[in-house]
Motif scaffolding. Sequence first.
Motif, short mmCIF file in Angstrom:
data_model
loop_
_atom_site.label_atom_id
_atom_site.label_comp_id
_atom_site.label_asym_id
_atom_site.label_seq_id
_atom_site.Cartn_x
_atom_site.Cartn_y
_atom_site.Cartn_z
N CYS A 121 59.22 28.19 54.76
CA CYS A 121 60.53 28.23 55.43
C CYS A 121 60.66 29.50 56.26
CB CYS A 121 61.66 28.15 54.42
SG CYS A 121 61.86 26.53 53.68
N GLU A 122 60.21 30.61 55.71
CA GLU A 122 60.30 31.88 56.44
C GLU A 122 59.44 31.83 57.70
OE1 GLU A 122 61.65 35.64 57.30
OE2 GLU A 122 62.40 34.26 55.78
N GLU A 123 58.23 31.27 57.60
CA GLU A 123 57.37 31.15 58.78
C GLU A 123 58.02 30.25 59.82
OE1 GLU A 123 53.57 29.75 57.44
OE2 GLU A 123 53.14 31.58 56.33
N ALA A 124 58.60 29.12 59.37
CA ALA A 124 59.27 28.20 60.30
C ALA A 124 60.47 28.88 60.95
CB ALA A 124 59.69 26.93 59.57
N ARG A 125 61.22 29.66 60.18
CA ARG A 125 62.37 30.37 60.75
C ARG A 125 61.91 31.36 61.80
NH1 ARG A 125 64.56 34.98 60.82
NH2 ARG A 125 63.14 35.87 59.32
N GLU A 126 60.84 32.10 61.48
CA GLU A 126 60.32 33.08 62.45
C GLU A 126 59.85 32.38 63.72
OE1 GLU A 126 57.33 35.26 60.34
OE2 GLU A 126 58.81 36.43 59.19
N LYS A 127 59.15 31.23 63.57
CA LYS A 127 58.70 30.48 64.75
C LYS A 127 59.89 29.97 65.56
CE LYS A 127 54.23 28.94 62.98
NZ LYS A 127 53.44 27.80 62.53
N ALA A 128 60.89 29.45 64.86
CA ALA A 128 62.08 28.94 65.56
C ALA A 128 62.80 30.07 66.27
CB ALA A 128 63.01 28.25 64.56
N GLU A 129 62.89 31.22 65.63
CA GLU A 129 63.53 32.38 66.25
C GLU A 129 62.75 32.83 67.48
OE1 GLU A 129 63.84 36.57 64.44
OE2 GLU A 129 65.60 35.49 63.65
N ALA A 130 61.41 32.83 67.38
CA ALA A 130 60.57 33.20 68.52
C ALA A 130 60.75 32.18 69.65
CB ALA A 130 59.12 33.31 68.10
N ALA A 131 60.79 30.87 69.31
CA ALA A 131 60.98 29.83 70.32
C ALA A 131 62.35 29.96 70.97
CB ALA A 131 60.81 28.45 69.70
N LEU A 132 63.38 30.27 70.18
CA LEU A 132 64.73 30.46 70.73
C LEU A 132 64.76 31.64 71.68
CD1 LEU A 132 67.73 29.63 70.74
CD2 LEU A 132 68.04 31.20 68.80
N ASP A 133 64.11 32.74 71.27
CA ASP A 133 64.04 33.91 72.16
C ASP A 133 63.34 33.56 73.46
OD1 ASP A 133 65.39 35.48 70.34
OD2 ASP A 133 63.59 36.44 69.51
N GLU A 134 62.24 32.78 73.34
CA GLU A 134 61.51 32.37 74.54
C GLU A 134 62.39 31.48 75.41
OE1 GLU A 134 58.55 32.05 77.33
OE2 GLU A 134 58.69 33.45 75.67
N GLN A 135 63.13 30.55 74.80
CA GLN A 135 64.03 29.67 75.56
C GLN A 135 65.13 30.48 76.24
OE1 GLN A 135 64.17 26.42 76.39
NE2 GLN A 135 62.12 26.20 75.52
N LYS A 136 65.69 31.46 75.55
CA LYS A 136 66.73 32.30 76.15
C LYS A 136 66.16 33.06 77.35
CE LYS A 136 69.74 33.17 72.20
NZ LYS A 136 70.25 34.19 71.27
N ARG A 137 64.93 33.60 77.17
CA ARG A 137 64.29 34.34 78.26
C ARG A 137 64.06 33.43 79.46
NH1 ARG A 137 59.69 35.21 80.48
NH2 ARG A 137 58.44 33.94 79.11
N MET A 138 63.56 32.21 79.17
CA MET A 138 63.30 31.26 80.27
C MET A 138 64.60 30.85 80.94
SD MET A 138 60.06 30.79 80.57
CE MET A 138 59.87 29.28 81.47
N SER A 139 65.65 30.59 80.13
CA SER A 139 66.95 30.21 80.70
C SER A 139 67.51 31.33 81.58
CB SER A 139 67.96 29.90 79.61
OG SER A 139 67.57 28.77 78.90
#
Length: 177
Positions: free
Chosen positions: A137-155
Motif C-alpha cells: 500500500c505504501e509503495e502504491a501510495r508513493e507511486k500514485a503521489e508521484a503520478a499526481l505530481d507528474e500530472q500536476k506538472r504536465m497540467s
Amino acid sequence: MSRRQKKTAKMVTGMMGLCIIVYIAGPPVYWHLNESIAHSLRSSCPPCVCDCSSQPLLSIPEGLNNHSFLDCMKHDLEVSEESERSFTEMVAQELKLREAQAQEDEWRADRALLDAKKAASQYQKEADKCSMGMETCEEAREKAEAALDEQKRMSFMWELRARQRGWKDIAVNSDVL
C-alpha cells in the motif's frame, strides 16, 4: 542525675539485656526442647501393661518374674524393622505418586507451550502478511503521489503553453452543470 533515675536506668538496661539474651538464645532452646519432646513421644515401645505401683522399681522379689518393665526398655527389632519397612514403602509410594503428578504437570506444561508456540507462529504469519500489505500500500501510495505530481506538472506546463497562445480562463457557471 538523681539516685532514683540511675536505679531506673540500671533496671531498664538490665531488662534490655535480658530481652536480648532471650531473643538470641530463645529460638535454639525452643527447637531443642521441641525436638526432645517430639522424640520422646515417638517411642516405638508399646505401653507397659503391669501394675508396678506396689513394687519398688529396683527391688523385684525373687518369686515374681515381672520383667515387663525391663522388656519395655529393650529395643524390639522385629517391630522396629517392620515399621521401618512400612514407612519406607509409604514413602516410596508417595514418591511414585508425586513423580507421576510431576510428569503429568510437565506434559500439560509442554502441551501448553506447544499450543502457545503454534498460536505465536500463526500470529507472526498474520503480522508478516499485514506488514507486506502495508508495504504494498505504501509503495502504491508513493507511486500514485508521484503520478499526481507528474500530472500536476504536465497540467501546469500545458496551461502555461495555452496562456502563451492566448487562452483565457472562462468561469464555469454552476447552473450549467
